[in-house]
Design a protein around this motif. Structure first.
Motif, PDB file in Angstrom:
ATOM      1  N   ALA A   1       0.828  -1.207   0.000  1.00 33.59           N
ATOM      2  CA  ALA A   1       0.000   0.000   0.000  1.00 33.59           C
ATOM      3  C   ALA A   1       0.866   1.262   0.000  1.00 33.59           C
ATOM      4  CB  ALA A   1      -0.939  -0.016   1.191  1.00 33.59           C
ATOM      5  N   LYS A   2       1.873   1.279   0.865  1.00 31.21           N
ATOM      6  CA  LYS A   2       2.730   2.464   0.941  1.00 31.21           C
ATOM      7  C   LYS A   2       3.517   2.636  -0.352  1.00 31.21           C
ATOM      8  CE  LYS A   2       5.476   5.510   3.296  1.00 31.21           C
ATOM      9  NZ  LYS A   2       6.925   5.387   3.359  1.00 31.21           N
ATOM     10  N   ALA A   3       4.015   1.530  -0.904  1.00 34.39           N
ATOM     11  CA  ALA A   3       4.783   1.601  -2.151  1.00 34.39           C
ATOM     12  C   ALA A   3       3.896   2.140  -3.265  1.00 34.39           C
ATOM     13  CB  ALA A   3       5.323   0.224  -2.509  1.00 34.39           C
ATOM     14  N   ALA A   4       2.649   1.675  -3.318  1.00 36.67           N
ATOM     15  CA  ALA A   4       1.735   2.129  -4.371  1.00 36.67           C
ATOM     16  C   ALA A   4       1.521   3.637  -4.266  1.00 36.67           C
ATOM     17  CB  ALA A   4       0.413   1.387  -4.279  1.00 36.67           C
ATOM     18  N   GLU A   5       1.465   4.136  -3.010  1.00 36.41           N
ATOM     19  CA  GLU A   5       1.318   5.580  -2.807  1.00 36.41           C
ATOM     20  C   GLU A   5       2.499   6.326  -3.399  1.00 36.41           C
ATOM     21  OE1 GLU A   5      -0.447   6.056   1.506  1.00 36.41           O
ATOM     22  OE2 GLU A   5       1.009   7.641   1.012  1.00 36.41           O
ATOM     23  N   ILE A   6       3.726   5.835  -3.069  1.00 35.58           N
ATOM     24  CA  ILE A   6       4.936   6.485  -3.582  1.00 35.58           C
ATOM     25  C   ILE A   6       4.928   6.465  -5.101  1.00 35.58           C
ATOM     26  CG2 ILE A   6       7.446   6.264  -3.752  1.00 35.58           C
ATOM     27  CD1 ILE A   6       7.419   5.250  -0.871  1.00 35.58           C
ATOM     28  N   PHE A   7       4.553   5.326  -5.683  1.00 36.49           N
ATOM     29  CA  PHE A   7       4.621   5.214  -7.144  1.00 36.49           C
ATOM     30  C   PHE A   7       3.492   5.944  -7.839  1.00 36.49           C
ATOM     31  CE2 PHE A   7       8.393   3.007  -7.623  1.00 36.49           C
ATOM     32  CZ  PHE A   7       8.477   1.947  -6.736  1.00 36.49           C
ATOM     33  N   SER A   8       2.486   6.455  -7.105  1.00 34.02           N
ATOM     34  CA  SER A   8       1.473   7.259  -7.783  1.00 34.02           C
ATOM     35  C   SER A   8       1.693   8.745  -7.583  1.00 34.02           C
ATOM     36  CB  SER A   8       0.056   6.854  -7.369  1.00 34.02           C
ATOM     37  OG  SER A   8       0.008   6.298  -6.101  1.00 34.02           O
ATOM     38  N   ASN A   9       2.781   9.077  -6.895  1.00 36.60           N
ATOM     39  CA  ASN A   9       3.172  10.477  -6.777  1.00 36.60           C
ATOM     40  C   ASN A   9       3.601  10.988  -8.145  1.00 36.60           C
ATOM     41  OD1 ASN A   9       5.045  12.749  -6.456  1.00 36.60           O
ATOM     42  ND2 ASN A   9       4.767  12.408  -4.265  1.00 36.60           N
ATOM     43  N   LYS A  10       3.125  12.191  -8.511  1.00 37.93           N
ATOM     44  CA  LYS A  10       3.366  12.676  -9.876  1.00 37.93           C
ATOM     45  C   LYS A  10       4.855  12.757 -10.212  1.00 37.93           C
ATOM     46  CE  LYS A  10       1.999  16.098 -13.268  1.00 37.93           C
ATOM     47  NZ  LYS A  10       3.275  15.957 -13.970  1.00 37.93           N
ATOM     48  N   LYS A  11       5.642  13.241  -9.226  1.00 33.91           N
ATOM     49  CA  LYS A  11       7.088  13.364  -9.480  1.00 33.91           C
ATOM     50  C   LYS A  11       7.681  12.017  -9.855  1.00 33.91           C
ATOM     51  CE  LYS A  11       9.211  16.931  -6.610  1.00 33.91           C
ATOM     52  NZ  LYS A  11      10.032  17.034  -5.408  1.00 33.91           N
ATOM     53  N   VAL A  12       7.221  10.993  -9.141  1.00 32.39           N
ATOM     54  CA  VAL A  12       7.772   9.659  -9.375  1.00 32.39           C
ATOM     55  C   VAL A  12       7.296   9.124 -10.716  1.00 32.39           C
ATOM     56  CG1 VAL A  12       7.831   7.292  -8.524  1.00 32.39           C
ATOM     57  CG2 VAL A  12       7.964   9.185  -6.912  1.00 32.39           C
ATOM     58  N   ILE A  13       6.011   9.306 -11.009  1.00 32.73           N
ATOM     59  CA  ILE A  13       5.462   8.819 -12.275  1.00 32.73           C
ATOM     60  C   ILE A  13       6.216   9.442 -13.446  1.00 32.73           C
ATOM     61  CG2 ILE A  13       3.461   8.786 -13.798  1.00 32.73           C
ATOM     62  CD1 ILE A  13       1.684   8.671 -11.398  1.00 32.73           C
ATOM     63  N   ASP A  14       6.453  10.761 -13.347  1.00 28.01           N
ATOM     64  CA  ASP A  14       7.124  11.455 -14.457  1.00 28.01           C
ATOM     65  C   ASP A  14       8.519  10.912 -14.692  1.00 28.01           C
ATOM     66  OD1 ASP A  14       5.665  14.725 -13.756  1.00 28.01           O
ATOM     67  OD2 ASP A  14       4.965  13.009 -14.934  1.00 28.01           O
ATOM     68  N   GLU A  15       9.183  10.457 -13.618  1.00 33.06           N
ATOM     69  CA  GLU A  15      10.552   9.968 -13.776  1.00 33.06           C
ATOM     70  C   GLU A  15      10.628   8.515 -14.225  1.00 33.06           C
ATOM     71  OE1 GLU A  15      13.516  10.929 -13.925  1.00 33.06           O
ATOM     72  OE2 GLU A  15      13.372  13.035 -13.343  1.00 33.06           O
TER      73      GLU A  15
ATOM     74  N   VAL B   1       8.453  -1.376 -14.307  1.00 32.66           N
ATOM     75  CA  VAL B   1       8.187   0.008 -13.939  1.00 32.66           C
ATOM     76  C   VAL B   1       7.446   0.062 -12.605  1.00 32.66           C
ATOM     77  CG1 VAL B   1       7.067   2.140 -14.635  1.00 32.66           C
ATOM     78  CG2 VAL B   1       7.986   0.605 -16.366  1.00 32.66           C
ATOM     79  N   GLY B   2       7.959   0.840 -11.674  1.00 36.59           N
ATOM     80  CA  GLY B   2       7.224   1.125 -10.448  1.00 36.59           C
ATOM     81  C   GLY B   2       6.767  -0.076  -9.656  1.00 36.59           C
ATOM     82  N   ILE B   3       5.478  -0.082  -9.315  1.00 34.58           N
ATOM     83  CA  ILE B   3       4.921  -1.087  -8.400  1.00 34.58           C
ATOM     84  C   ILE B   3       4.968  -2.492  -8.999  1.00 34.58           C
ATOM     85  CG2 ILE B   3       2.512  -0.915  -9.165  1.00 34.58           C
ATOM     86  CD1 ILE B   3       3.633  -1.139  -5.497  1.00 34.58           C
ATOM     87  N   GLU B   4       5.049  -2.574 -10.330  1.00 33.58           N
ATOM     88  CA  GLU B   4       5.093  -3.895 -10.983  1.00 33.58           C
ATOM     89  C   GLU B   4       6.273  -4.719 -10.507  1.00 33.58           C
ATOM     90  OE1 GLU B   4       3.263  -2.931 -15.339  1.00 33.58           O
ATOM     91  OE2 GLU B   4       5.292  -3.738 -15.199  1.00 33.58           O
ATOM     92  N   ALA B   5       7.387  -4.037 -10.218  1.00 32.54           N
ATOM     93  CA  ALA B   5       8.583  -4.774  -9.816  1.00 32.54           C
ATOM     94  C   ALA B   5       8.245  -5.668  -8.626  1.00 32.54           C
ATOM     95  CB  ALA B   5       9.701  -3.809  -9.460  1.00 32.54           C
ATOM     96  N   GLY B   6       7.605  -5.092  -7.604  1.00 32.03           N
ATOM     97  CA  GLY B   6       7.243  -5.861  -6.419  1.00 32.03           C
ATOM     98  C   GLY B   6       6.304  -6.998  -6.741  1.00 32.03           C
ATOM     99  N   ASP B   7       5.252  -6.716  -7.539  1.00 35.40           N
ATOM    100  CA  ASP B   7       4.284  -7.754  -7.892  1.00 35.40           C
ATOM    101  C   ASP B   7       4.959  -8.913  -8.605  1.00 35.40           C
ATOM    102  OD1 ASP B   7       1.686  -5.327  -8.749  1.00 35.40           O
ATOM    103  OD2 ASP B   7       2.214  -6.266  -6.832  1.00 35.40           O
ATOM    104  N   HIS B   8       5.834  -8.592  -9.591  1.00 42.65           N
ATOM    105  CA  HIS B   8       6.467  -9.657 -10.367  1.00 42.65           C
ATOM    106  C   HIS B   8       7.424 -10.480  -9.508  1.00 42.65           C
ATOM    107  CE1 HIS B   8       5.515  -8.566 -14.775  1.00 42.65           C
ATOM    108  NE2 HIS B   8       4.673  -7.938 -14.006  1.00 42.65           N
ATOM    109  N   VAL B   9       8.172  -9.833  -8.632  1.00 39.74           N
ATOM    110  CA  VAL B   9       9.118 -10.589  -7.799  1.00 39.74           C
ATOM    111  C   VAL B   9       8.376 -11.500  -6.825  1.00 39.74           C
ATOM    112  CG1 VAL B   9      10.851 -10.419  -5.982  1.00 39.74           C
ATOM    113  CG2 VAL B   9      11.031  -8.985  -7.997  1.00 39.74           C
TER     114      VAL B   9
END
Lengths: 354, 427
Positions: B163-177, B261-269
């Motif tokens: 949940a916390k990781a998903a929050e970080i990865f939906s931050n606009k700054k993070v998405i843009d990068e 990309v982003g949250i997918e890394a955790g899901d796939h691992v």
């Protein structure tokens, strides 16, 4: 050896219209499943088109030797996952030649209750969670357990994965697909808290069908463990001590419970169950007193209790149901060796006709 | 600690007769042909495919039954992380028809009191489906579903790190990068019941490390069937697996997932870890993600995390990488405490690790906390490799932290200047 395999898997539809029907019934102990097969001239999908049959009741403790014929009435058809093609499994119940249900035939009474107009109008649904334990052949000790010893304590095994946590998955998965193929409404499976113990769920199924489907699912499980060289036990407390027992929790709802305002109907129904606690318990499986101790996620056998999300109560109501004000409830009292015809019809009778 | 070091590789072939699945020679035949003759109860799950008195195998037919011609129904295996943070749990349910998107899947619930995640009187924990993969064991349209866990009120339970990781990865700054992750998961295979690595003589040691890294041959590579089966299973499932290799310690392997990309890394691992547990379960071998399974002169197991952002991958990216390393150096302790239990036994400064107390970085230096590849240095853009995470790290935590520290967190100017000097980083 491959010749035997070729023969068992022969696809008969190329050679003939004939099919094989495996007639299944419940024997004299109330828990032993029996079956034998016969050839029929062509495919059948409607039980009423199947011929009645008979068997030697003196060999199953259901008739005397000098008057041994017990008659089989076909009640439900399922596809045969072992023989495949158009071959079928037929769930039957047992009658005297005069047409009366024999004493061990619990389906007859259940069918009467379910065809009562008030009960039928309420469209009762059942979801039955059948727990069972796999035992090593010959030593009567659960699979994966060291003979003469115990595995590590419960904790890692519930829904666990890995060689040191899940033992017997092949059987459980094979059973899942076999049930889907056969047309049984199997809704899920999971590894249980005690190692070597598993659960499958059948439902939601309406009325008398719930009992038919659970019995045929049990039959498929016995056939698969037979092939695997493992015993299946439906004993409610296979290992005494700090090890979970095995139950057959029965989830239940009626039309009124599923509609708006259902929560009130549910609470009324639970009150009726409370009044009849002793009668239900007596019919909920032999040996249940070894299992319903008040520990290991059970309620004590002598006390009736209920609660929301409370797994230590006799009856549990889910949080979803509480929130939406309608749904179903779970009777956690039945043991794994309960007769689903008895339990489903008794719950309907007490809550709808009581 | 006294070690019985084998003088020559031939020592490994003499294994006690009572030990099970030890010699690599026997082991591969066990997995490939599944014809273990032993009647020991523990082998029942292999002998489940072969029965004692009948001569043919019908359970296998049922397991491989293609139900598509008979029904639209599919089986969905819901997977979640249990109370220890590293134990995977799963159970299945039937769905009426095939599903493409997690949003089409129903929420579910489980008995949290049996996994150390809820008390008995209020035991329901809710499963929210987050990612779908194809089920390589059941085939057809059947699926695996990675979930995370919530209270009935809708709050993530304490062990829910997604949940916390998903929050970080939906931050606009993070998405843009557009943060990319490549995760190198190391793991060790153990013989059942004795807690000793696969292929090692029970009660003794194989020849010292050297021949085993990417090795081939019966005395150098133990467990390849599991690694290879896992590779194909992951590809089938739709996991972004990018490679595998045998590791430095015998019986140890690695697979890599990425770039994701982003949250997918955790899901796939996590899904790849689930497939690995299922495969080792079938093979009768125990999987461990312990970061230092054997004390002494034997490599530990890590989960190096390769990381880049859009800016790092573009012209001038090397400067961005150096700034990121600077940020990471100032939060070393925060990261280390979240990089896996027991990591102090692994990060000793030896065996291709950096000491746990010191932050360091270098180009092509495997003894550092952060390594930057020669390619990246030469092209002036690329990615960095954080070598600190242990094999039992939670990828949601690590990927989220990397993004947070390098994109959302800023040190004070003095701290930044001091660190730049210490690390000789002209930023």
């Amino acid at each position: 050896m491959s010749l035997l395999s070729d023969l068992v898997n022969l696809n008969l539809s190329d050679a003939t219209e004939k099919i094989i029907a495996e007639y299944i019934w419940i024997g004299g102990s109330g828990m032993d499943i029996r079956s034998k097969a016969r050839t029929l001239p062509g495919p059948v999908t409607d039980p009423s088109k199947l011929p009645m049959w008979n068997y030697d009741g003196s060999s199953t403790g259901q008739a005397a030797g000098d008057d041994s014929e017990v008659i089989l009435y076909p009640q439900a058809i399922f596809k045969d996952p072992f023989r495949r093609g158009n071959n079928i499994l037929v769930m039957c119940d047992a009658y005297t030649p005069a047409g009366d249900p024999i004493p061990t035939n619990k389906r007859y009474n259940a069918a009467k209750i379910f065809s009562h107009p008030t009960v039928a109008a309420e469209v009762p649904w059942y979801g039955i969670e059948q727990e069972y334990t796999l035992m090593q052949k010959d030593v009567n000790w659960p699979i994966g357990w060291p003979v003469g010893g115990y595995p590590g304590p419960q904790g890692p095994y519930y829904c666990g994965v890995g060689a040191d946590k899940a033992i017997g998955r092949d059987i459980v998965d094979a059973h899942y697909k076999a049930c889907i193929y056969a047309g049984i409404g199997i809704s899920g499976i999971n590894g249980e808290v005690m190692p070597g113990q598993w659960e499958f769920q059948v439902g939601p199924v309406e009325g008398i069908s719930a009992g038919d489907q659970v019995w045929v699912a049990r039959y498929l499980l016995e056939r698969i463990t037979e092939i695997s060289g493992v015993n299946v036990s439906f004993d409610p407390k296979p290992v005494p001590g700090d090890w979970n027992g095995a139950g057959a929790h029965c989830n239940y709802s009626t039309k009124s419970m599923r509609n708006d305002g259902g929560l009130q109907v549910i609470k009324k129904a639970i009150e009726k169950l409370q009044v009849k606690h002793k009668e239900h318990i007596a019919a909920y499986g032999e040996g249940n007193e070894r299992r319903l101790t008040g520990k290991h996620e059970t309620a004590d056998i002598n006390t009736f209790s209920w609660g929301v999300a409370n797994r230590g109560a006799s009856v549990r109501v889910g949080r979803d149901t509480e929130k939406e004000g309608k749904g179903y409830f779970e009777d956690r009292r039945p043991a794994s060796n309960m007769d689903p015809y008895v339990v489903t019809s008794m719950i309907a009778e007490t809550t709808i006709l009581g | 600690m006294a070690q019985i070091l084998a003088a020559s590789p031939s020592c490994q072939m003499t294994v006690p007769k009572h030990s099970v699945i030890t010699s690599s020679k026997l082991w591969s035949s066990v997995v490939l042909k599944q014809k273990k003759q032993s009647t020991k109860p523990r082998h029942f799950k292999i002998s489940a495919l072969q029965s004692d008195n009948s001569t043919i195998n019908r359970v296998e037919t049922l397991l491989n039954l293609d139900t598509k011609p008979y029904t639209d129904r599919i089986i969905a295996e819901y997977i979640w992380i249990g109370g220890s943070g590293i134990d995977l749990r799963s159970k299945s349910r039937t769905l009426e028809k095939p599903v493409e998107d997690p949003s089409e899947l129903p929420k579910w619930n489980y008995d949290g009191s049996s996994t150390g995640q809820a008390p008995g009187e209020d035991s329901e924990v809710i499963l929210y489906p987050q990612a779908i993969f194809r089920d390589p064991f059941r085939g057809g349209n059947n699926i695996l579903v990675i979930c995370d866990t919530y209270t009935p009120a809708g709050e993530p339970i304490p062990t829910n790190k997604r949940a916390k990781a998903a929050e970080i990865f939906s931050n606009k700054k993070v998405i843009d990068e557009l943060p990319w992750f490549g995760i190198e998961q190391e793991y060790t295979l153990l013989q059942p019941n004795v807690n000793w690595p696969l292929g090692w003589p029970v009660g003794a040691y194989p020849g010292p490390q050297g021949p085993y890294y990417c090795g081939v041959g019966a005395e150098k590579s133990w467990g390849r069937d599991i690694s290879d089966a896992h590779y194909k299973a992951c590809l089938y499932a739709g996991i972004n697996i990018s490679g595998t290799n045998g590791e430095v310690m015998p019986g140890q392997w690695e697979f890599q997932v990425g770039p994701s990309v982003g949250i997918e890394a955790g899901d796939h691992v996590w899904c790849a870890r689930y497939l690995l547990e299922r495969i080792t379960e079938q093979a009768g071998v125990v999987l461990t993600l312990d970061p230092k399974p054997i004390d002494g002169d034997w490599n530990g197991a890590g989960c190096h995390t390769n990381y880049s952002t859009k800016s790092m991958r573009e012209e001038g990216g090397f400067e961005v990488i150096k700034k990121a390393i600077l940020n990471l150096s100032l939060r070393h302790k925060d990261h280390i405490s979240a990089y896996g239990e027991g990591n102090e036994r692994r990060l000793t400064g030896k065996h291709e690790t950096a000491s746990i107390d010191q932050f360091s970085w270098g180009v092509a230096n495997r003894g550092c906390s952060i390594r930057v590849g020669r390619d990246t240095e030469k092209k002036g853009k690329g990615y960095l490799e954080d070598r600190r995470p242990a094999s039992n790290m939670d990828p949601y935590i690590v990927t989220g932290l990397l993004a947070e520290t390098t994109l959302l967190w800023e040190p004070s100017l003095e701290a930044e200047a001091l660190a730049a000097q210490k690390l000789s980083l002209n930023v």
